[in-house]
Design a protein around this motif. Structure first.
Motif, PDB file in Angstrom:
ATOM      1  N   LYS A   1       3.485  -8.309  -8.848  1.00 13.15           N
ATOM      2  CA  LYS A   1       3.140  -7.548  -9.873  1.00 13.15           C
ATOM      3  C   LYS A   1       2.703  -6.214  -9.260  1.00 13.15           C
ATOM      4  O   LYS A   1       3.110  -5.189  -9.928  1.00 13.15           O
ATOM      5  CB  LYS A   1       1.952  -7.832 -10.831  1.00 13.15           C
TER       6      LYS A   1
ATOM      7  N   ALA B   1       5.357  -3.261 -10.838  1.00 14.42           N
ATOM      8  CA  ALA B   1       4.477  -2.890 -12.081  1.00 14.42           C
ATOM      9  C   ALA B   1       4.798  -1.129 -12.044  1.00 14.42           C
ATOM     10  O   ALA B   1       5.076  -0.646 -13.193  1.00 14.42           O
ATOM     11  CB  ALA B   1       3.219  -2.945 -12.442  1.00 14.42           C
TER      12      ALA B   1
ATOM     13  N   ALA C   1       6.595   0.969 -15.054  1.00 12.17           N
ATOM     14  CA  ALA C   1       6.136   2.036 -15.916  1.00 12.17           C
ATOM     15  C   ALA C   1       6.943   3.300 -15.915  1.00 12.17           C
ATOM     16  O   ALA C   1       7.225   3.915 -16.713  1.00 12.17           O
ATOM     17  CB  ALA C   1       4.688   2.222 -15.392  1.00 12.17           C
TER      18      ALA C   1
ATOM     19  N   ASN D   1       1.391   4.381 -15.800  1.00 12.03           N
ATOM     20  CA  ASN D   1       1.295   3.687 -17.241  1.00 12.03           C
ATOM     21  C   ASN D   1       1.015   2.324 -16.935  1.00 12.03           C
ATOM     22  O   ASN D   1       1.838   1.546 -17.734  1.00 12.03           O
ATOM     23  CB  ASN D   1       2.221   4.172 -18.055  1.00 12.03           C
ATOM     24  N   VAL D   2       0.130   1.822 -16.205  1.00 11.62           N
ATOM     25  CA  VAL D   2      -0.221   0.531 -16.071  1.00 11.62           C
ATOM     26  C   VAL D   2      -1.490  -0.066 -16.308  1.00 11.62           C
ATOM     27  O   VAL D   2      -2.393   0.720 -15.857  1.00 11.62           O
ATOM     28  CB  VAL D   2       0.255  -0.006 -14.600  1.00 11.62           C
ATOM     29  N   SER D   3      -1.744  -0.622 -17.213  1.00 10.74           N
ATOM     30  CA  SER D   3      -3.090  -1.249 -17.598  1.00 10.74           C
ATOM     31  C   SER D   3      -3.101  -2.579 -17.665  1.00 10.74           C
ATOM     32  O   SER D   3      -2.828  -3.415 -18.553  1.00 10.74           O
ATOM     33  CB  SER D   3      -3.541  -0.488 -19.166  1.00 10.74           C
TER      34      SER D   3
ATOM     35  N   ASP E   1      -0.321  -5.109 -18.147  1.00  9.54           N
ATOM     36  CA  ASP E   1       0.461  -4.367 -19.018  1.00  9.54           C
ATOM     37  C   ASP E   1       1.253  -2.985 -18.563  1.00  9.54           C
ATOM     38  O   ASP E   1       0.427  -2.204 -17.897  1.00  9.54           O
ATOM     39  CB  ASP E   1       0.109  -4.293 -20.571  1.00  9.54           C
ATOM     40  N   VAL E   2       2.410  -2.972 -19.000  1.00 15.77           N
ATOM     41  CA  VAL E   2       2.754  -1.329 -19.021  1.00 15.77           C
ATOM     42  C   VAL E   2       2.682  -0.906 -20.104  1.00 15.77           C
ATOM     43  O   VAL E   2       3.203  -1.382 -21.181  1.00 15.77           O
ATOM     44  CB  VAL E   2       4.548  -1.348 -18.578  1.00 15.77           C
TER      45      VAL E   2
ATOM     46  N   TRP F   1       4.533  -6.958 -20.255  1.00 15.01           N
ATOM     47  CA  TRP F   1       3.765  -7.569 -19.357  1.00 15.01           C
ATOM     48  C   TRP F   1       3.998  -8.470 -18.334  1.00 15.01           C
ATOM     49  O   TRP F   1       5.332  -8.973 -18.375  1.00 15.01           O
ATOM     50  CB  TRP F   1       2.609  -8.464 -20.206  1.00 15.01           C
TER      51      TRP F   1
END
Length: 220
Positions: free
Chosen positions: A118, A122, A126, A135-137, A140-141, A152
């Motif tokens: 990941k 990721a 993003a 923009n990855v949290s 999740d993107v 995700w």
């Protein structure tokens, strides 16, 4: 403030008689069958007034035959009493305008990608989807512009890259494409095939998953 998720959310909708609304991941949604644009526009205006009074605002999509509404409390990342209260008021506004709901319609598309890497892929996704590798949290993107579905990552063991039967096409303005491709490459991606650019350029993440950045330029 109570956060309603899962079965708790479904039970709350049922207990409050919110039959117009369906529970979705992190939100509730409804479609109101206005039948024409003018009726839809009037309903949206009334919803806007009520939302301003409540200090709580839904996401609204107005089309010729219907209005789609989604409600969530962004400060909690879930549905709260504020959303349920406003949902009831919106249903009352629709009923007073003679507009019925279609509870069978609300749905939400999410994309899940299996990976053991990941952290490596990721940022690529993003950058590809939003133009910004940050923009990855969590898993999740996320897209601040609200244009892309949630992506995700599902943990899995390392495996060889299988033949890919499904890939992602991201369509952007032609002037934006070079910048988007560069952002994806800078975030760990590679260009697989640019022979059809600017119509489309094939890229790959570090796991070998492919995606295309597409434009209308050069297409018949």
């Amino acid at each position: 403030m109570t956060a309603y998720t899962g079965q708790k959310l479904l039970d709350a909708l049922d207990s409050k008689g919110l039959g117009d609304w369906q529970g979705l991941p992190d939100c509730i949604g409804a479609r109101f069958l206005t039948g024409d644009f003018a009726t839809g526009l009037d309903l949206v205006a009334r919803i806007g007034e009520r939302a301003e009074e409540a200090g709580h605002h839904p996401d609204v999509t107005l089309t010729f035959p219907h209005v789609d509404i989604r409600l969530t409390s962004h400060d909690t990342g879930a549905v709260t009493e504020r959303d349920l209260n406003l949902a009831g008021q919106i249903s009352q506004l629709a009923a007073s305008a003679g507009v019925e709901a279609d509870p069978s319609v609300p749905a939400l598309l999410e994309l899940g990608l299996d990976t053991a890497n990941k952290e490596a892929i990721a940022p690529f996704w993003a950058a590809l989807l939003t133009g910004d590798a940050s923009n990855v949290s969590g898993p999740d993107v996320t897209d601040p512009a609200g244009q892309m579905p949630l992506l995700w990552f599902q943990d899995c063991e390392e495996h060889e890259v299988p033949h890919q039967r499904l890939h992602v096409d991201v369509s952007v303005p032609a002037a934006v494409a070079p910048e988007r491709i560069k952002a994806a490459v800078d975030a760990g991606g590679t260009i697989v095939d640019e022979s059809q650019a600017p119509s489309f350029t094939v890229l790959s993440d570090a796991d070998g998953n492919r995606a295309c950045v597409c434009t209308l330029a050069g297409r018949s």
